[in-house]
Design a protein around this motif. Structure first.
Motif, PDB file in Angstrom:
ATOM      1  N   MET A   1      -7.768 -52.070  53.157  1.00 27.60           N
ATOM      2  CA  MET A   1      -6.556 -51.569  52.515  1.00 27.60           C
ATOM      3  C   MET A   1      -5.706 -52.743  52.060  1.00 27.60           C
ATOM      4  O   MET A   1      -5.900 -53.873  52.503  1.00 27.60           O
ATOM      5  CB  MET A   1      -5.766 -50.689  53.482  1.00 27.60           C
ATOM      6  CG  MET A   1      -5.404 -51.382  54.782  1.00 27.60           C
ATOM      7  SD  MET A   1      -4.603 -50.310  55.990  1.00 27.60           S
ATOM      8  CE  MET A   1      -2.951 -50.220  55.306  1.00 27.60           C
ATOM      9  N   ASP A   2      -4.768 -52.476  51.155  1.00 22.94           N
ATOM     10  CA  ASP A   2      -3.844 -53.511  50.709  1.00 22.94           C
ATOM     11  C   ASP A   2      -2.741 -53.700  51.743  1.00 22.94           C
ATOM     12  O   ASP A   2      -2.468 -52.821  52.568  1.00 22.94           O
ATOM     13  CB  ASP A   2      -3.235 -53.140  49.361  1.00 22.94           C
ATOM     14  CG  ASP A   2      -4.249 -53.232  48.228  1.00 22.94           C
ATOM     15  OD1 ASP A   2      -5.288 -53.888  48.424  1.00 22.94           O
ATOM     16  OD2 ASP A   2      -3.998 -52.638  47.162  1.00 22.94           O
ATOM     17  N   ALA A   3      -2.081 -54.842  51.655  1.00 25.66           N
ATOM     18  CA  ALA A   3      -1.054 -55.179  52.634  1.00 25.66           C
ATOM     19  C   ALA A   3       0.136 -54.227  52.576  1.00 25.66           C
ATOM     20  O   ALA A   3       0.843 -54.053  53.573  1.00 25.66           O
ATOM     21  CB  ALA A   3      -0.592 -56.616  52.431  1.00 25.66           C
TER      22      ALA A   3
ATOM     23  N   THR B   1       6.003 -53.352  58.222  1.00 31.38           N
ATOM     24  CA  THR B   1       6.137 -51.926  57.920  1.00 31.38           C
ATOM     25  C   THR B   1       4.774 -51.245  57.868  1.00 31.38           C
ATOM     26  O   THR B   1       4.594 -50.133  58.385  1.00 31.38           O
ATOM     27  CB  THR B   1       6.873 -51.728  56.587  1.00 31.38           C
ATOM     28  OG1 THR B   1       8.135 -52.408  56.622  1.00 31.38           O
ATOM     29  CG2 THR B   1       7.109 -50.262  56.307  1.00 31.38           C
ATOM     30  N   THR B   2       3.793 -51.909  57.245  1.00 30.72           N
ATOM     31  CA  THR B   2       2.438 -51.350  57.182  1.00 30.72           C
ATOM     32  C   THR B   2       1.870 -51.144  58.574  1.00 30.72           C
ATOM     33  O   THR B   2       1.273 -50.095  58.873  1.00 30.72           O
ATOM     34  CB  THR B   2       1.528 -52.283  56.371  1.00 30.72           C
ATOM     35  OG1 THR B   2       2.027 -52.386  55.033  1.00 30.72           O
ATOM     36  CG2 THR B   2       0.103 -51.754  56.334  1.00 30.72           C
ATOM     37  N   LEU B   3       2.058 -52.112  59.450  1.00 35.54           N
ATOM     38  CA  LEU B   3       1.547 -51.995  60.813  1.00 35.54           C
ATOM     39  C   LEU B   3       2.315 -50.945  61.614  1.00 35.54           C
ATOM     40  O   LEU B   3       1.734 -50.251  62.457  1.00 35.54           O
ATOM     41  CB  LEU B   3       1.623 -53.353  61.505  1.00 35.54           C
ATOM     42  CG  LEU B   3       0.635 -54.410  60.976  1.00 35.54           C
ATOM     43  CD1 LEU B   3       0.912 -55.771  61.582  1.00 35.54           C
ATOM     44  CD2 LEU B   3      -0.801 -53.988  61.260  1.00 35.54           C
TER      45      LEU B   3
ATOM     46  N   PRO C   1      12.454 -44.866  58.788  1.00 38.51           N
ATOM     47  CA  PRO C   1      13.154 -44.397  57.590  1.00 38.51           C
ATOM     48  C   PRO C   1      13.126 -45.362  56.421  1.00 38.51           C
ATOM     49  O   PRO C   1      13.605 -45.024  55.336  1.00 38.51           O
ATOM     50  CB  PRO C   1      14.594 -44.219  58.093  1.00 38.51           C
ATOM     51  CG  PRO C   1      14.740 -45.283  59.143  1.00 38.51           C
ATOM     52  CD  PRO C   1      13.396 -45.397  59.810  1.00 38.51           C
ATOM     53  N   ASP C   2      12.589 -46.574  56.612  1.00 33.45           N
ATOM     54  CA  ASP C   2      12.680 -47.601  55.565  1.00 33.45           C
ATOM     55  C   ASP C   2      11.344 -47.842  54.873  1.00 33.45           C
ATOM     56  O   ASP C   2      11.034 -48.964  54.493  1.00 33.45           O
ATOM     57  CB  ASP C   2      13.208 -48.912  56.156  1.00 33.45           C
ATOM     58  CG  ASP C   2      12.334 -49.431  57.290  1.00 33.45           C
ATOM     59  OD1 ASP C   2      11.533 -48.643  57.834  1.00 33.45           O
ATOM     60  OD2 ASP C   2      12.456 -50.633  57.624  1.00 33.45           O
TER      61      ASP C   2
END
Length: 596
Positions: A263-265, A170-172, A532-533
């Protein structure tokens, strides 16, 4: 021996405060205790007459206690005022940053997509030909010189150890949704070698996102290196060494335009964060090689389902960093997310990976500060980083609440273990006294830095101890036995605490506006990117759970601030190593975005 003495400075300060209280009040406590056992034969301490001065009849310890109690309470009120000013200015600056993205170039290329049009900078020709656009451009404090410069390369380090694969994906995905990601983002997955699934996880992510960024690579911090510990700092240090080697030719030619972001994961960064770095970099190009960029953090993803104490603790954690980011500040402390030029990172020797660097964000700022002889410049990016509150692994009801509270305490202990940075700063300051002709410690900037370290690593315990002592003591000892000056000190500090409580509630009201602005902008970006998640947690101020925040924050500050600080600083007497544990983060579904 010096290293041990300096790392234990916060612990020694608490012992010193306890000795001060004992010396100041032992006689009066004995008198009160005597009266409780022998009420018919009380012993009253001598009191000054009204004609005597304020300090008459006080011993030295009592005089020091009055001065320190008043000063620390004044500092608490000052923190509240500073925080309110920071939130107010952050709201205004965030609006300006978000508004900069809406300008489009009048000349549209067929190859441009809609997203690229929004991010495409205006050309100098079109700027000169359109007076209305030129006026907006000037108002935004962006210069033509900035437009003529080449883009920056953003080397983004994402340290992770036993992080959930969905969290990393999700972060990526959020980073990949940025218009400049394919051309200007280099992603470095900073992993720990001893994690069993690290290789498979890295291979999956690299193959999944190799076309989404300029480069995506993985690094693995090896185990067993003497003097290094497993954790975020060592993973970042390992990745940074790879980045320096990859860009060694540009560094040697002194033409490196790479900015490293840590940054954090689970952190979600807006595209505006990187746009603002670019704008500030070229607006202050002569100081770009010694600029460190930091931003506030905002918990806007799952706070609606977090226990009140956890939600308040994270609010206060975000406030601690934000309070240093007001206009005109001498220096700002990064929290979780920060950026700096690769050239400066290389000159200062990269990131440390020893036990004292567990608070890697503040530690890197301190390292850059001392390695540049105090000339590092901290610049604030008023685009907050979206964060998650800690969540328990599973379960429901009260069991999950208890597990979440324990998980938040473990996270708080890791945060407060960063008190080792006070010892690091003390050792580096003493080295300047011994070997450097320039009096770094006499600069106002240095005093401001030391004040922030005191505020972070000393003040939480000291303030809690003094407040608890004042309440217990004033209720235990009759007013007739109190020295008038001591009675005044207790009454005045009570007033300052009440004003600080009111001030924090005003800050929370200001925070609601800032939170809403930033959350709405992020959710609009996520809808446009079809993500959206990612989680969404609105703050409706009149809902009971958010009204509860306005009275719970003193308890949260004690449980997740003062207590873990006390735990950490006394543990430092026998060890500087903490077993790094990753805090569990929630996962989100597209149909459960937390909107209320």
């Amino acid at each position: 021996m010096l290293a041990w003495l300096t790392r234990c400075l916060p612990g020694f300060s608490i012992i010193g405060l306890a000795i001060l209280l004992l010396c100041a009040f032992s006689d009066i406590c004995k008198s009160a205790l005597w009266k409780s056992f022998f009420p018919s034969n009380p012993v009253h301490p001598s009191k000054p007459s009204p004609q005597d001065g304020f300090w008459s009849g006080l011993n030295l310890a009592q005089a020091i206690f009055i001065i320190y109690a008043v000063l620390i309470h004044c500092h608490m009120l000052g923190f509240t005022l500073r925080l309110g000013w920071s939130i107010f200015s952050a709201t205004t600056s965030a609006k300006q940053a978000f508004n900069r993205r809406i300008w489009r170039s009048p000349v549209q290329s067929p190859q441009m997509t809609g997203e690229e049009l929004i991010e495409q900078p205006l050309s100098p020709i079109s700027l000169a030909s359109d007076s209305s656009i030129s006026k907006k451009f000037d108002d935004a404090n962006i210069t033509v010189n900035e437009l003529q410069e080449e883009e920056l390369i953003h080397a983004i380090i994402i340290p992770n150890y036993c992080e959930d694969l969905h969290t990393l994906e999700t972060t990526l995905k959020v980073l990949a949704s940025h218009p400049r990601a394919q051309r200007h983002y280099e992603i470095y997955l900073a992993m720990e070698q001893k994690e069993a699934s690290a290789t498979d996880k890295a291979s999956h992510l690299v193959s999944m996102f190799e076309k989404s960024f300029l480069h995506i690579r993985s690094t693995f911090h090896p185990t067993g290196i003497p003097g290094e510990i497993a954790g975020k700092s060592s993973n970042v240090a390992c990745a940074a060494r790879s980045i320096i080697e990859i860009h060694r030719p540009e560094l040697k030619m002194d033409c490196c335009n790479v900015v490293v972001t840590v940054m954090d994961a689970d952190t979600h960064l807006s595209r505006d964060y990187f746009s603002e770095i670019r704008r500030l970099h070229y607006s202050h190009i002569t100081e770009a090689d010694r600029s460190l960029y930091c931003c506030p953090i905002i918990f806007d993803r799952n706070s609606h389902e977090s226990p009140a104490l956890v939600r308040c603790a994270d609010l206060l954690w975000g406030f601690a960093g934000l309070s240093t980011m007001y206009p005109g500040t001498w220096i700002s402390i990064p929290t979780s997310v920060y950026s700096l030029p690769l050239s400066m990172a290389e000159k200062v020797g990269g990131w440390d990976a020893d036990p004292t660097a567990i608070g890697e964000d503040m530690h890197m700022l301190l390292k850059c500060y001392f390695e540049t002889a105090g000339n590092v410049i901290s610049r604030v990016i008023h685009v907050p980083a979206s964060q998650c509150n800690v969540s328990a692994d599973g379960g429901r009801g009260w069991r999950r609440t208890i597990d979440t509270l324990f998980a938040r305490y473990r996270q708080a202990l890791r945060h407060m273990w960063g008190a080792l940075d006070s010892g690091f700063a003390a050792r580096r300051t003493m080295s300047y006294l011994r070997f450097n002709q320039r009096c770094l410690f006499l600069r106002p900037r240095h005093f401001a830095l030391l004040e922030l370290l005191w505020e972070a690593h000393f003040m939480p315990c000291h303030l809690t101890i003094i407040m608890l002592f004042s309440v217990i003591y004033s209720n235990w000892v009759p007013a007739s036995q109190l020295h008038p000056s001591l009675a005044w000190a207790f009454s005045f500090t009570d007033l300052l605490r009440a004003l600080s409580f009111i001030g924090m509630n005003i800050c929370l009201s200001l925070y609601e506006r800032w939170h809403t602005l930033c959350l709405n902008t992020r959710m609009q970006d996520m809808r446009e990117a079809n993500l959206p998640d990612t989680g969404c947690s609105q703050r409706i101020w009149y809902r009971p759970k958010y009204l509860l925040d306005r009275v719970c924050f003193p308890v949260a500050g004690t449980v997740f601030g003062a207590v873990p600080t006390l735990h950490a600083v006394f543990a430092h007497f026998w060890t500087d190593r903490l077993v790094y544990r990753v805090s569990k983060k929630p996962t989100f579904n597209a149909d459960a975005v937390g909107l209320e």
